[in-house]
Design a protein around this motif. Structure first.
Motif, PDB file in Angstrom:
ATOM      1  N   ARG A 121      42.550   0.005  16.400  1.00  0.00           N
ATOM      2  CA  ARG A 121      42.057   1.372  16.223  1.00  0.00           C
ATOM      3  C   ARG A 121      40.571   1.296  15.893  1.00  0.00           C
ATOM      4  NH1 ARG A 121      46.367   1.777  17.932  1.00  0.00           N
ATOM      5  NH2 ARG A 121      48.124   3.107  17.296  1.00  0.00           N
ATOM      6  N   THR A 127      34.769   6.155  17.646  1.00  0.00           N
ATOM      7  CA  THR A 127      35.291   5.905  18.988  1.00  0.00           C
ATOM      8  C   THR A 127      34.153   6.090  19.995  1.00  0.00           C
ATOM      9  OG1 THR A 127      37.493   6.703  18.359  1.00  0.00           O
ATOM     10  CG2 THR A 127      36.985   6.640  20.714  1.00  0.00           C
ATOM     11  N   THR A 142      35.714  11.880  24.581  1.00  0.00           N
ATOM     12  CA  THR A 142      35.852  11.851  23.120  1.00  0.00           C
ATOM     13  C   THR A 142      34.654  12.461  22.401  1.00  0.00           C
ATOM     14  OG1 THR A 142      34.897   9.631  23.101  1.00  0.00           O
ATOM     15  CG2 THR A 142      37.300   9.792  23.185  1.00  0.00           C
ATOM     16  N   ASP A 151      37.621  12.979  15.248  1.00  0.00           N
ATOM     17  CA  ASP A 151      38.009  11.750  15.936  1.00  0.00           C
ATOM     18  C   ASP A 151      38.867  10.892  15.023  1.00  0.00           C
ATOM     19  OD1 ASP A 151      38.014   9.466  17.666  1.00  0.00           O
ATOM     20  OD2 ASP A 151      36.382   8.645  16.454  1.00  0.00           O
ATOM     21  N   THR A 152      40.041  10.479  15.507  1.00  0.00           N
ATOM     22  CA  THR A 152      40.984   9.713  14.696  1.00  0.00           C
ATOM     23  C   THR A 152      40.838   8.206  14.854  1.00  0.00           C
ATOM     24  OG1 THR A 152      42.676   9.737  16.425  1.00  0.00           O
ATOM     25  CG2 THR A 152      42.660  11.591  14.856  1.00  0.00           C
ATOM     26  N   HIS A 154      41.984   6.554  17.499  1.00  0.00           N
ATOM     27  CA  HIS A 154      42.971   6.058  18.451  1.00  0.00           C
ATOM     28  C   HIS A 154      42.306   5.845  19.816  1.00  0.00           C
ATOM     29  CE1 HIS A 154      45.795   7.361  15.371  1.00  0.00           C
ATOM     30  NE2 HIS A 154      46.733   6.691  16.010  1.00  0.00           N
ATOM     31  N   ILE A 155      42.785   4.850  20.546  1.00  0.00           N
ATOM     32  CA  ILE A 155      42.218   4.572  21.859  1.00  0.00           C
ATOM     33  C   ILE A 155      42.481   5.764  22.778  1.00  0.00           C
ATOM     34  CG2 ILE A 155      42.339   3.092  23.894  1.00  0.00           C
ATOM     35  CD1 ILE A 155      42.977   0.771  22.113  1.00  0.00           C
ATOM     36  N   ARG A 160      42.308   3.555  27.618  1.00  0.00           N
ATOM     37  CA  ARG A 160      43.540   2.780  27.760  1.00  0.00           C
ATOM     38  C   ARG A 160      43.777   2.427  29.222  1.00  0.00           C
ATOM     39  NH1 ARG A 160      47.066   1.933  24.043  1.00  0.00           N
ATOM     40  NH2 ARG A 160      46.348   3.673  22.763  1.00  0.00           N
TER      41      ARG A 160
END
Length: 221
Positions: A121, A127, A142, A151-152, A154-155, A160
């Motif tokens: 992560r 990100t 993003t 924004d967390t 996570h990909i 991905r």
């Protein structure tokens, strides 16, 4: 000045002093399209993917305070410019350099296998908004979340997909064809501003993630 964090695929673990040629090849389309005006390894985002590193705590980024000449006093009063030095863990009479002078941090070159790990992560708010490699530039969608602070880490789905294509050999990191489009923002009818030139440029050897790293780049426009 608008800053954007871009992830750039480079050969495995280059030294910070010798990475510039690789960054230039991957980011040249963005410069030619005038999407960005310049970039730096790390830059304002130095240490972005390394929560244990702080540019302000790195003594190579300390400078003698110009207001007091390092004496900690201006006239009969304590120097306001470096008054926080001791409290922040710096030597008395020092200040933190502007990010434009921050030393390059080796932690801004991350081995690609770390990103491929299922548990990877990004730190929240860190990100990347784009991925760049020899096959092109992928806008990850993003930027709005990063700008809004939602924004967390996570990909994102588009990244991905890129990583999966790398694993499967469907995205060549060093194709011979030019990048067709690196404009930002992409047109509404474009999910991504690139195609897969590597679909017709199959590598004779399988893609080995251990031979690659990802550089954290601060691009500005």
């Amino acid at each position: 000045m608008d800053h954007r964090l871009i992830a750039v695929l480079v050969r495995a673990r280059p030294a910070v002093a010798t990475i510039d040629a690789q960054l230039a090849r991957a980011l040249r389309p963005l410069l030619r399209a005038r999407t960005i005006n310049g970039y730096r390894l790390g830059g304002q985002a130095t240490g972005a993917w390394n929560p244990d590193y702080s540019p302000a705590a790195d003594l190579t980024n300390w400078r003698t305070c110009q207001s007091c000449g390092g004496t900690t006093r201006t006239g009969d009063a304590p120097c306001a410019a470096c008054a926080d030095a001791t409290r922040a863990g710096r030597r008395p009479g020092t200040v933190v350099a502007s990010y434009t002078e921050w030393a390059r941090h080796p932690g801004d070159i991350v081995p690609l296998p770390r990103l491929l790990h299922p548990g990877w992560r990004f730190p929240p708010g860190r990100t990347p908004i784009a991925w760049a490699d020899g096959a092109g530039v992928v806008w990850l969608g993003t930027d709005e979340a990063v700008r809004r602070g939602t924004d967390t880490g996570h990909i994102p789905p588009r990244l991905r997909r890129v990583l999966n294509d790398l694993r499967l050999g469907n995205r060549d990191p060093d194709p011979s064809q030019a990048v067709p489009d690196a404009r930002w923002p992409p047109r509404p009818d474009q999910v991504m501003p690139w195609r897969y030139p590597s679909q017709h440029l199959r590598r004779s050897d399988p893609f080995n993630p251990a031979g690659w790293s990802v550089a954290v780049v601060d691009a500005h426009s």
